[in-house]
Design an enzyme around this catalytic site. Sequence first.
Site, mmCIF file in Angstrom:
data_model
loop_
_atom_site.group_PDB
_atom_site.id
_atom_site.type_symbol
_atom_site.label_atom_id
_atom_site.label_comp_id
_atom_site.label_asym_id
_atom_site.label_seq_id
_atom_site.Cartn_x
_atom_site.Cartn_y
_atom_site.Cartn_z
ATOM 1 N N ARG A 185 44.256 39.838 77.975
ATOM 2 C CA ARG A 185 44.285 40.900 76.969
ATOM 3 C C ARG A 185 43.265 40.629 75.864
ATOM 4 O O ARG A 185 43.474 39.811 74.964
ATOM 5 C CB ARG A 185 45.658 41.064 76.355
ATOM 6 C CG ARG A 185 45.609 42.174 75.301
ATOM 7 C CD ARG A 185 46.784 43.049 75.118
ATOM 8 N NE ARG A 185 47.711 43.198 76.188
ATOM 9 C CZ ARG A 185 47.738 44.263 77.027
ATOM 10 N NH1 ARG A 185 46.830 45.189 76.925
ATOM 11 N NH2 ARG A 185 48.639 44.348 77.972
ATOM 12 N N ARG B 59 39.503 43.031 87.330
ATOM 13 C CA ARG B 59 39.772 42.191 86.147
ATOM 14 C C ARG B 59 40.695 41.011 86.448
ATOM 15 O O ARG B 59 40.941 40.177 85.578
ATOM 16 C CB ARG B 59 40.332 43.037 85.005
ATOM 17 C CG ARG B 59 41.710 43.625 85.274
ATOM 18 C CD ARG B 59 42.232 44.354 84.044
ATOM 19 N NE ARG B 59 43.575 44.880 84.278
ATOM 20 C CZ ARG B 59 44.353 45.372 83.324
ATOM 21 N NH1 ARG B 59 43.917 45.430 82.066
ATOM 22 N NH2 ARG B 59 45.558 45.824 83.603
ATOM 23 N N HIS C 23 36.501 47.987 79.187
ATOM 24 C CA HIS C 23 37.677 48.203 78.337
ATOM 25 C C HIS C 23 37.588 47.340 77.062
ATOM 26 O O HIS C 23 38.392 46.441 76.859
ATOM 27 C CB HIS C 23 38.914 47.819 79.167
ATOM 28 C CG HIS C 23 40.230 48.300 78.640
ATOM 29 N ND1 HIS C 23 40.734 47.927 77.408
ATOM 30 C CD2 HIS C 23 41.168 49.113 79.179
ATOM 31 C CE1 HIS C 23 41.922 48.487 77.240
ATOM 32 N NE2 HIS C 23 42.204 49.210 78.272
ATOM 33 N N ASP D 178 45.943 57.294 72.612
ATOM 34 C CA ASP D 178 45.510 56.988 73.976
ATOM 35 C C ASP D 178 44.808 58.233 74.508
ATOM 36 O O ASP D 178 45.414 59.127 75.057
ATOM 37 C CB ASP D 178 46.709 56.647 74.864
ATOM 38 C CG ASP D 178 46.270 55.952 76.153
ATOM 39 O OD1 ASP D 178 47.147 55.541 76.933
ATOM 40 O OD2 ASP D 178 45.043 55.832 76.369
ATOM 41 N N GLU E 33 36.424 52.462 74.863
ATOM 42 C CA GLU E 33 36.056 52.066 76.227
ATOM 43 C C GLU E 33 35.128 53.079 76.887
ATOM 44 O O GLU E 33 35.506 54.233 77.093
ATOM 45 C CB GLU E 33 37.334 51.942 77.048
ATOM 46 C CG GLU E 33 38.425 51.115 76.387
ATOM 47 C CD GLU E 33 39.806 51.513 76.860
ATOM 48 O OE1 GLU E 33 39.938 51.943 78.027
ATOM 49 O OE2 GLU E 33 40.756 51.419 76.060
HETATM 50 O O1 TA6 Z 1 42.817 51.979 77.711
HETATM 51 C C1 TA6 Z 1 43.896 52.792 77.657
HETATM 52 C C2 TA6 Z 1 44.986 52.297 78.585
HETATM 53 O O2 TA6 Z 1 44.892 52.920 79.827
HETATM 54 C C3 TA6 Z 1 46.316 52.537 77.907
HETATM 55 O O3 TA6 Z 1 47.007 53.568 78.547
HETATM 56 C C4 TA6 Z 1 47.028 51.187 77.994
HETATM 57 O O4 TA6 Z 1 47.779 51.106 79.179
HETATM 58 C C5 TA6 Z 1 45.831 50.235 77.964
HETATM 59 O O5 TA6 Z 1 44.894 50.880 78.827
HETATM 60 C C6 TA6 Z 1 46.144 48.805 78.296
HETATM 61 O O6 TA6 Z 1 46.295 48.639 79.633
HETATM 62 P P1 TA6 Z 1 46.669 47.154 80.148
HETATM 63 O O7 TA6 Z 1 46.909 47.324 81.616
HETATM 64 O O8 TA6 Z 1 45.494 46.283 79.835
HETATM 65 O O9 TA6 Z 1 47.884 46.737 79.339
#
Ligand code: TA6
Length: 291
Positions: free
Chosen positions: A67, A89, A159, A204, A263
């Site tokens: 993360r 990833r 991301h 989001d 992103e």
């Molecule tokens: O980037 C937006 C998103 O798709 C959100 O909906 C949220 O789920 C975020 O990605 C984080 O995703 P992750 O799988 O890294 O927790």
Amino acid sequence: MTFAPKSSIRREQGRGGVSWIVAEHLSGYQLTISPYGGQVLSWIRPCGSPLLFLSEAATFEPGKAIRGGIPVVFPQFGKGELPPHGFARTALWDADWEEVLPNGTVSIGLSLRPDSLVRALWPHAFSLQLVVELSQRLAMTLRVTNEGTAPFSCSTALHSYFAVSDVSQCIIRGLSGLSYIDLLRGREVFREERQEVTLGGACDRIYRGAPSDVHIVDPAAMSAVRLMKTGFEDLVVWNPWEQGAKSLPDLREGAWRRMVCVEAGNIAVPRVLLPSETQESTQVLAFEPAG
Ligand code: TA6
């Protein structure tokens, strides 16, 4: 005798048993990349301030996403048949080169090809290449190639988690006039009217047809990051806010306030790649003082 600063690149033992690539540009900008995920983990200014957010509670375990930094999203964005945001990833990428170019730019090439596990998940012949170049900017090029004999459809994104003083004060410039899919309002489509987008709560959104140039401004730090993109159609803006962050065990309490995800990606309309076709997308990040 004066010593001219030089760029450098080295390997360090990272977390999760992975050897991380650590680079420093002669300007003092620093970068750390993990071959696990092909993921930029940190991008640090010469003064030592991090420009990317990396969760202090991030997990560095096989099969789990890290993360923070700049995760590579492929071939799926968000939830679906594959693991969330796809398998790139959480795969171990090959480091094809790690070098300092004659002009001092540090250049790192990573690639990912399907192994049996990935082929079982997603039966398409593909190759991914990520080129990361550190100068006074951070430039990333993502290439997806269809190595097979049949077309396939995929979504891609970088991301990026940006470090900010307080997300509630953060301003994103360059999105006005765009339509966006609001994932928190039943994927309804709205139009962004604001010149300066601020987040007053969980956000989001997939902004469609986003411009090549946006700014993520941190007023408290009197600074901004300029995001320049090509070959990426969309921009996602995401922050889980306080309530949403509670469902993220790899995010310390209150840490949601110090991050914002902006992103670059091809998300709203996945791309179809014909056999032998390569889709190339780039993102360049540059720090800018912002009065
Ligand atoms: O980037 C937006 C998103 O798709 C959100 O909906 C949220 O789920 C975020 O990605 C984080 O995703 P992750 O799988 O890294 O927790």
